[in-house]
Write a protein that holds these residues in place. Structure first.
Motif, mmCIF file in Angstrom:
data_model
loop_
_atom_site.group_PDB
_atom_site.id
_atom_site.type_symbol
_atom_site.label_atom_id
_atom_site.label_comp_id
_atom_site.label_asym_id
_atom_site.label_seq_id
_atom_site.Cartn_x
_atom_site.Cartn_y
_atom_site.Cartn_z
ATOM 1 N N ILE A 140 40.855 29.528 51.987
ATOM 2 C CA ILE A 140 41.637 30.284 53.017
ATOM 3 C C ILE A 140 41.881 29.752 54.348
ATOM 4 N N SER A 141 42.779 29.317 54.604
ATOM 5 C CA SER A 141 43.230 28.905 56.086
ATOM 6 C C SER A 141 42.659 27.493 55.957
ATOM 7 N N GLY A 142 42.770 26.590 54.956
ATOM 8 C CA GLY A 142 42.252 25.388 54.632
ATOM 9 C C GLY A 142 40.874 25.585 54.179
ATOM 10 N N ASP A 143 39.925 25.631 54.926
ATOM 11 C CA ASP A 143 38.508 26.364 54.535
ATOM 12 C C ASP A 143 37.970 26.965 55.766
ATOM 13 N N SER A 144 38.856 27.217 56.945
ATOM 14 C CA SER A 144 38.107 27.908 57.913
ATOM 15 C C SER A 144 37.838 29.354 57.788
ATOM 16 N N GLN A 145 38.462 29.961 56.868
ATOM 17 C CA GLN A 145 38.095 31.573 56.668
ATOM 18 C C GLN A 145 37.473 31.590 55.396
ATOM 19 N N GLY A 146 36.578 30.619 54.812
ATOM 20 C CA GLY A 146 35.615 30.604 53.967
ATOM 21 C C GLY A 146 36.718 30.419 52.351
ATOM 22 N N TYR A 147 35.873 30.913 51.221
ATOM 23 C CA TYR A 147 36.726 30.747 50.008
ATOM 24 C C TYR A 147 36.443 32.121 49.130
ATOM 25 N N LEU A 148 37.661 32.384 48.388
ATOM 26 C CA LEU A 148 37.252 33.223 47.249
ATOM 27 C C LEU A 148 36.934 32.645 46.016
ATOM 28 N N VAL A 149 36.151 32.956 45.375
ATOM 29 C CA VAL A 149 35.713 32.331 44.081
ATOM 30 C C VAL A 149 35.433 33.469 42.974
ATOM 31 N N ALA A 150 35.592 33.001 41.454
ATOM 32 C CA ALA A 150 35.408 33.809 40.544
ATOM 33 C C ALA A 150 35.286 33.242 39.198
ATOM 34 N N PRO A 151 34.790 33.639 38.319
ATOM 35 C CA PRO A 151 34.902 33.297 36.954
ATOM 36 C C PRO A 151 35.855 33.826 36.316
ATOM 37 N N VAL A 152 36.654 33.168 35.321
ATOM 38 C CA VAL A 152 37.841 33.689 34.775
ATOM 39 C C VAL A 152 38.014 33.095 33.549
ATOM 40 N N THR A 153 38.560 33.737 32.417
ATOM 41 C CA THR A 153 38.957 33.424 31.337
ATOM 42 C C THR A 153 40.518 33.868 30.959
ATOM 43 N N ALA A 154 41.405 33.016 30.386
ATOM 44 C CA ALA A 154 42.740 33.353 30.309
ATOM 45 C C ALA A 154 42.873 34.372 29.367
ATOM 46 N N LEU A 155 43.902 35.331 29.459
ATOM 47 C CA LEU A 155 44.076 36.287 28.339
ATOM 48 C C LEU A 155 45.402 35.620 27.584
ATOM 49 N N GLY A 156 46.565 35.166 28.313
ATOM 50 C CA GLY A 156 47.534 34.622 27.709
ATOM 51 C C GLY A 156 48.621 34.168 29.125
ATOM 52 N N MET A 157 49.473 33.679 28.401
ATOM 53 C CA MET A 157 50.516 33.253 29.274
ATOM 54 C C MET A 157 52.034 33.595 28.935
ATOM 55 N N ASN A 158 52.809 34.031 29.845
ATOM 56 C CA ASN A 158 54.074 34.633 29.395
ATOM 57 C C ASN A 158 55.303 33.823 30.077
ATOM 58 N N TRP A 159 56.356 33.807 29.693
ATOM 59 C CA TRP A 159 57.496 33.067 30.274
ATOM 60 C C TRP A 159 58.815 34.040 30.575
ATOM 61 N N ASP A 160 59.224 33.784 31.556
ATOM 62 C CA ASP A 160 60.607 34.366 31.963
ATOM 63 C C ASP A 160 61.629 33.459 32.063
ATOM 64 N N ILE A 161 62.794 33.662 31.434
ATOM 65 C CA ILE A 161 63.921 32.820 31.021
ATOM 66 C C ILE A 161 65.176 33.668 31.765
#
Length: 214
Positions: free
Chosen positions: A171-192
């Motif tokens: 956030i703001s380079g790193d001057s406002q800290g970091y957001l962090v989380a463990p994640v696992t992808a559920l899926g990807m969708n496409w818009d055409i």
């Protein structure tokens, strides 16, 4: 209070293999918490996963601060409220080369909604109670398809592998800290669209709530 714009916000996803090492000693309760572990090539802002210390506030994904090859601080991690003894655990350090910068057009972090359990009866069919289990929520990342862009290929690989990764947001380079989380992808969708750019949206389920470390 100074509002922060999004000009210098950056998004990163773990795509490499972390370097694992064993702590040289058990951590001591402090704010921030110091970790004694021998590593090489790390830097402030790196993602590190701590395990085996017996402290809930420490045994999770953290952000490296005040790095040296013999140890570092877990940024924003306050273990002064831990009551049990700690143990010398392990660290898995994701260095800069183990992260891929993402270039989304939009990003949404959704917290989990409290769930309920139906305990309806014939007298009161609508009766519910709060569930003790609550999911951590999801993250959605949208952008534009470009197979020559490492950002797109990294996200597509995550969707194919369906393995746990970590997202870090500076956030703001790193001057406002970091957001962090463990994640696992559920899926990807496409818009055409008929007129416009081919776009994608990938949804991640979070393994635990997003934390703001600063």
């Amino acid at each position: 209070m100074a509002a922060q714009n999004t000009v210098n916000v950056s998004f990163w996803l773990t795509t490499g293999t972390p370097v694992e090492s064993v702590m040289g000693s058990a951590p001591v309760a402090a704010d921030p918490t110091a970790i004694a572990a021998d590593t090489t090539g790390g830097a402030d802002g790196d993602v590190v996963v701590v395990s085996g210390t017996n402290w809930n506030r420490l045994d999770k994904v953290q952000i490296v601060d005040d790095y040296s090859e013999t140890g570092f601080n877990a940024l924003g991690c306050n273990t002064k409220l831990e009551t049990g003894p700690s143990k010398a655990g392990k660290v898995a350090l994701y260095k800069a080369e183990d992260m891929t910068k993402l270039c989304p057009s939009s990003f949404t972090d959704n917290s989990g909604s409290p769930s309920t359990i139906n305990v309806g009866t014939f007298c009161d069919p609508t009766q519910t109670i709060a569930s003790a289990v609550q999911d951590a929520g999801t993250m959605e990342i949208s952008g534009y398809v470009d197979i020559n862009d490492p950002s797109y290929t990294a996200l597509y690989e995550a969707a194919e592998m369906i393995d746990q990764r970590y997202i870090r947001i500076n956030i703001s380079g790193d001057s406002q800290g970091y957001l962090v989380a463990p994640v696992t992808a559920l899926g990807m969708n496409w818009d055409i669209p008929l007129e416009g750019a081919v776009a994608y949206t990938i949804t991640f389920v979070k393994g635990s709530a997003t934390r703001h470390l600063f």
